[in-house]
Design a protein around this motif. Structure first.
Motif, PDB file in Angstrom:
ATOM      1  N   SER A 166      -9.991   8.990   3.379  1.00 21.95           N
ATOM      2  CA  SER A 166     -10.588   8.343   4.433  1.00 21.95           C
ATOM      3  C   SER A 166     -10.343   6.761   4.382  1.00 21.95           C
ATOM      4  O   SER A 166     -10.052   6.296   5.385  1.00 21.95           O
ATOM      5  CB  SER A 166     -12.169   8.389   4.374  1.00 21.95           C
ATOM      6  N   LYS A 167     -10.325   6.241   3.195  1.00 17.82           N
ATOM      7  CA  LYS A 167     -10.290   4.815   2.966  1.00 17.82           C
ATOM      8  C   LYS A 167      -8.614   4.500   3.346  1.00 17.82           C
ATOM      9  O   LYS A 167      -8.402   3.393   4.423  1.00 17.82           O
ATOM     10  CB  LYS A 167     -10.043   4.398   1.544  1.00 17.82           C
ATOM     11  N   ILE A 168      -7.595   5.539   2.918  1.00 20.62           N
ATOM     12  CA  ILE A 168      -6.191   5.158   3.544  1.00 20.62           C
ATOM     13  C   ILE A 168      -6.139   5.233   4.968  1.00 20.62           C
ATOM     14  O   ILE A 168      -5.333   4.433   5.703  1.00 20.62           O
ATOM     15  CB  ILE A 168      -5.465   6.107   2.575  1.00 20.62           C
ATOM     16  N   GLN A 206       0.357   4.541  -1.238  1.00 20.43           N
ATOM     17  CA  GLN A 206      -0.528   5.461  -0.800  1.00 20.43           C
ATOM     18  C   GLN A 206      -0.574   5.459   0.896  1.00 20.43           C
ATOM     19  O   GLN A 206      -0.306   6.495   1.355  1.00 20.43           O
ATOM     20  CB  GLN A 206      -2.031   5.441  -1.226  1.00 20.43           C
ATOM     21  N   ALA A 223     -12.517  11.277  -0.046  1.00 20.76           N
ATOM     22  CA  ALA A 223     -12.938   9.665   0.083  1.00 20.76           C
ATOM     23  C   ALA A 223     -11.791   8.876   0.008  1.00 20.76           C
ATOM     24  O   ALA A 223     -11.676   7.852   1.065  1.00 20.76           O
ATOM     25  CB  ALA A 223     -14.142   9.564  -1.105  1.00 20.76           C
ATOM     26  N   ASN A 224     -10.845   9.291  -0.696  1.00 17.80           N
ATOM     27  CA  ASN A 224      -9.655   8.255  -0.764  1.00 17.80           C
ATOM     28  C   ASN A 224      -8.880   8.340   0.389  1.00 17.80           C
ATOM     29  O   ASN A 224      -8.382   7.161   1.075  1.00 17.80           O
ATOM     30  CB  ASN A 224      -8.818   8.656  -2.005  1.00 17.80           C
ATOM     31  N   ARG A 242      -8.388   4.813   7.470  1.00 14.11           N
ATOM     32  CA  ARG A 242      -8.949   3.444   7.897  1.00 14.11           C
ATOM     33  C   ARG A 242      -7.849   2.391   7.939  1.00 14.11           C
ATOM     34  O   ARG A 242      -8.155   1.633   8.904  1.00 14.11           O
ATOM     35  CB  ARG A 242     -10.285   3.196   7.298  1.00 14.11           C
ATOM     36  N   ARG A 243      -7.376   2.128   6.724  1.00 14.97           N
ATOM     37  CA  ARG A 243      -6.150   1.121   6.716  1.00 14.97           C
ATOM     38  C   ARG A 243      -5.388   1.088   7.668  1.00 14.97           C
ATOM     39  O   ARG A 243      -4.850   0.411   8.234  1.00 14.97           O
ATOM     40  CB  ARG A 243      -5.723   0.886   5.172  1.00 14.97           C
ATOM     41  N   ASP A 279       0.812  -1.094   0.040  1.00 15.63           N
ATOM     42  CA  ASP A 279       0.274  -0.182   0.095  1.00 15.63           C
ATOM     43  C   ASP A 279       0.974   1.239  -0.030  1.00 15.63           C
ATOM     44  O   ASP A 279       1.202   1.988   1.033  1.00 15.63           O
ATOM     45  CB  ASP A 279      -0.993  -0.046   1.221  1.00 15.63           C
TER      46      ASP A 279
END
Length: 142
Positions: free
Chosen positions: A48-50, A17, A45-46, A52-53, A15
């Motif tokens: 937020s996803k990163i 990013q 939005a991207n 969360r990971r 990952d």
């Protein structure tokens, strides 16, 4: 970069990013997601996803933004700081081995030239980004 990420022991080795966002937080401290999105040139939005990971690994957490109670700041967690310190220590060992055969004045000269290179690269990059964004009125450059 992928090889470095894997070698670091980063918990999300595939990952890029997440690694870039984590590195940015180490450099700039706690940031609101909107600022991270601007810095990484992506959408919220991207981000937020990163985030969360990264939260799932324990490297970052979210905290209320004292300047705006409606928003949060993303920051490196204590576990994330511990990981970063271990990664920095590995890097120090690598560079110590790399420069083992260099004289002190050679290392100092290299550091001076690398600093100069970095400054000039950052200045050129800033001009190109400003130009591409139309801030200097010239439009994109090649």
């Amino acid at each position: 970069m992928e090889t470095s990420i894997r070698a670091s022991g980063f918990p999300l080795p595939d990952d890029t990013q997440a690694f870039v966002l984590f590195s940015e937080l180490l450099r700039q401290d706690a940031q609101p997601p909107t600022e991270l999105a601007k810095t990484l040139r992506t959408g919220r939005a991207n981000i937020s996803k990163i985030v969360r990971r990264l939260e799932a690994t324990g490297l970052v957490d979210r905290t209320p933004n004292p300047a705006d109670t409606r928003s949060v700041l993303v920051r490196v967690s204590p576990q994330g700081r511990s990981f970063a310190q271990k990664y920095a220590d590995l890097g120090q060992g690598f560079y110590a081995r790399l420069f083992r055969s260099w004289e002190d004045d050679e290392v100092a000269e290299f550091a001076d030239q690398l600093t100069r290179f970095t400054r000039e690269l950052e200045a050129l990059t800033a001009v190109r980004v400003a130009s591409a964004d139309g801030r200097d009125g010239t439009g994109p450059t090649d």
